[in-house]
Design an enzyme around this catalytic site. Sequence first.
Site, short mmCIF file in Angstrom:
data_model
loop_
_atom_site.label_atom_id
_atom_site.label_comp_id
_atom_site.label_asym_id
_atom_site.label_seq_id
_atom_site.Cartn_x
_atom_site.Cartn_y
_atom_site.Cartn_z
CG ASP A 36 -1.97 1.16 1.22
OD1 ASP A 36 -2.29 1.58 0.08
OD2 ASP A 36 -2.59 1.42 2.30
CB SER A 81 -8.35 -5.56 -3.79
OG SER A 81 -8.74 -4.29 -4.29
CG ASN A 84 -7.03 -2.05 -5.82
OD1 ASN A 84 -6.06 -2.69 -5.62
ND2 ASN A 84 -7.44 -1.30 -4.58
C1 FPP Z 1 -1.76 0.36 -3.46
O1 FPP Z 1 -1.40 1.53 -3.75
C2 FPP Z 1 -1.25 -0.59 -4.26
C3 FPP Z 1 -2.14 -0.98 -5.28
C4 FPP Z 1 -3.28 -0.68 -5.84
C5 FPP Z 1 -1.82 -2.52 -5.61
C6 FPP Z 1 -0.38 -2.74 -5.80
C7 FPP Z 1 0.29 -2.63 -7.31
C8 FPP Z 1 1.59 -2.69 -7.21
C9 FPP Z 1 2.63 -2.67 -6.21
C10 FPP Z 1 1.97 -2.21 -8.67
C11 FPP Z 1 2.03 -3.54 -9.70
C12 FPP Z 1 2.22 -4.83 -8.99
C13 FPP Z 1 2.79 -5.61 -9.82
C14 FPP Z 1 2.64 -7.12 -9.23
C15 FPP Z 1 3.29 -5.61 -11.23
P1 FPP Z 1 -2.29 3.07 -3.46
O2 FPP Z 1 -2.62 3.46 -4.95
O3 FPP Z 1 -3.73 2.31 -2.76
O4 FPP Z 1 -1.57 4.01 -2.68
P2 FPP Z 1 -2.41 5.04 -1.71
O5 FPP Z 1 -3.09 4.23 -0.90
O6 FPP Z 1 -1.37 5.64 -1.24
O7 FPP Z 1 -3.31 5.96 -2.70
#
Ligand code: FPP
Length: 278
Positions: A36, A81, A84
Amino acid sequence: MSLNSSRVHELPADEAAVYRRLDPERLPHHVAIIMDGNGRWAGKRSLKRFFGHQQGAEAVQYVVETASRIGLPWLTLYAFSLENNLRRPKTEVNFLMRLLRTYLSNNVQRMNDNNVRIRYIGRTEDLPVEVRERMQWAAEATRLNTGTTLTLALNYGARSELVDAFRSLCAETQRTGLRPDDIDESDIHRHLYTAHMPDPDLLIRTSGEMRVSNFLLWQIAYTEIYVTGRLWPDFRGIHLLEAIEDYQRRERRYGGLSDGTESDDVASLPANQLVAGR
Ligand code: FPP
């Protein structure tokens, strides 16, 4: 049980220093991570959220390689998720899908070099066909690797996993005549996406949020949870090792007593000293 640590000599010096503080007999078998903070990482730099995701994908590979060097058998990452998918703007979802495809294309060779096998959990059948094809290709290309199994949770939600498990268990009861009274925890376990995996010993969450966000709800019943304020794009192998060091300071009781604790002799207490408790 001691894990295969024959590649520990490949750790960079700073990671090796933390690794030396660990008890190799008590390494976790399965680490799961809620990645996250990509958006916040980008926001702090006045960049668009996409840059955070891109940097997040780089972090994934660092952590996978450290996991494989220390011989961690199972690493599960919450990469995308169901929420998401449903709640983020289409442009961001499309970008994440493209990033996943690029990640797989660019890293399968490194996974093979590191003996890493890739698998997936989640409602992956609902992902775009070009993503599914790349996923299948990567799984096939790494199928015979025997080191770390990297499981990406994609289009994953724990409640949906339970719904899918119960649907499939109900179908089984109709087929086989299994009676409701005979259903036990192992029957539920058999129908989860994770039926072939041990439960996580350690769950790491980055960016400081104290919640589990619909991740592996059944499987984390006795999992140790480690939350770090570090944002995912800044997370590296050394931070995985620090989390494992913290885990090794915990005492896992699974609802029992600490080692060496003597049980109270309840029978000898006067009735008026017995108070209701949990
Ligand atoms: C949360 O950050 C992260 C995600 C949406 C999922 C994780 C995705 C990655 C690490 C990138 C790609 C993964 C792979 C396996 C290629 P957020 O957007 O919720 O952050 P925030 O809470 O600070 O807005």
